[in-house]
Design an enzyme around this catalytic site. Structure first.
Site, PDB file in Angstrom:
ATOM      1  N   GLU A  40       0.883  -1.175   0.000  1.00 21.71           N
ATOM      2  CA  GLU A  40       0.000   0.000   0.000  1.00 21.71           C
ATOM      3  C   GLU A  40       0.914   1.217   0.000  1.00 21.71           C
ATOM      4  OE1 GLU A  40      -2.811   0.163   3.359  1.00 21.71           O
ATOM      5  OE2 GLU A  40      -2.402   2.310   3.465  1.00 21.71           O
ATOM      6  N   ARG A  44       1.211  10.221   1.072  1.00 18.92           N
ATOM      7  CA  ARG A  44       1.812  11.200   1.978  1.00 18.92           C
ATOM      8  C   ARG A  44       2.982  11.881   1.314  1.00 18.92           C
ATOM      9  NH1 ARG A  44       1.866   7.638   7.569  1.00 18.92           N
ATOM     10  NH2 ARG A  44      -0.165   6.738   7.136  1.00 18.92           N
ATOM     11  N   LYS A 128     -10.576  -0.879   7.676  1.00 21.97           N
ATOM     12  CA  LYS A 128      -9.292  -0.778   8.367  1.00 21.97           C
ATOM     13  C   LYS A 128      -9.615  -0.343   9.797  1.00 21.97           C
ATOM     14  CE  LYS A 128      -5.294   2.356   8.291  1.00 21.97           C
ATOM     15  NZ  LYS A 128      -4.273   2.971   7.441  1.00 21.97           N
TER      16      LYS A 128
END
Ligand code: 3PG
Length: 209
Positions: A40, A44, A128
């Site tokens: 993943e 950012r 999640k």
């Protein structure tokens, strides 16, 4: 291919911060070498979309998702780059609805009963659980199994090779996520052998389940 099923088979999603897309391939190779063909890539950094597209192009067998997705614009950039799934830290209804409407696989982040119900309302069953350690860890997940028996979680946040298995043993956990095997500093300083060792350790723990 059922992406969620594939994530559930692999059981661990390495959450990577890639600052330079030049590191995408060596990172992918380290994960492939360790028997964990999934990553993943978090939004950012400005290198996220490029890293995803390089990985998908050069390593088609690798399952590549986009993480820390906060805006529709980032969903589109991720999908354009070839991301096969979207992960968000929190439950942003705008982003979730956009993905659901457009048949884009999303695993939204949450840590409360209310947000689980927001997800169920939208036909989602996989979330999640973030930040896993600070949100009650395995005890909280066990508590969720009562009212929400169909829901499965991917705990992420503060997990490491010492705690991975206790999460994966829970019936309502389909995979774990985390950055401990692909630490930002290790990627930035190109310590891919170390990433390989940490990942191999995690994979062997999973195999011992
Ligand atoms: C994430 O974005 O999912 C988290 O940063 C991962 O949590 P960790 O860094 O504590 O593993």
């Amino acid at each position: 291919m059922d992406i969620i099923k594939k994530i559930a088979e692999l059981k661990l999603v390495p959450v990577a911060v890639v600052e330079d897309s030049e590191n995408a391939i060596p990172l992918g190779n380290a994960l492939l070498e360790s028997g964990l063909p999934i990553v993943e890539v978090t939004f950012r950094t400005t290198a996220a979309a490029d890293s995803i597209s390089i990985l998908k192009k050069e390593m088609p067998d690798m399952l590549v998702g986009a993480g820390t997705v906060l805006k529709i614009k980032q969903v589109n950039a991720a999908v354009r780059a070839g991301a096969e799934f979207i992960v968000t830290p929190g439950f942003n209804p705008t982003v979730v609805d956009y993905c659901v409407t457009n048949n884009i696989i999303i695993v939204p982040g949450l840590n409360s009963a209310s947000f689980i119900e927001w997800g169920l309302e939208r036909g989602l069953n996989h979330f999640k659980f973030y930040p896993a350690d600070l949100s009650g860890g395995t005890k909280m997940l066990q508590a969720f199994s009562g009212p929400y028996p169909t829901v499965k979680f991917m705990p992420t946040g503060g997990i490491n090779n010492d705690t991975l298995i206790e999460f994966l043993k829970l019936k309502n956990v389909f995979a774990c996520g985390g950055s401990w095997i692909v630490k930002k500093d290790l990627i930035a300083s190109k310590k891919f052998k170390e990433i390989e060792l940490l990942t191999k350790e995690a994979v062997s723990l999973i195999q011992s389940l």
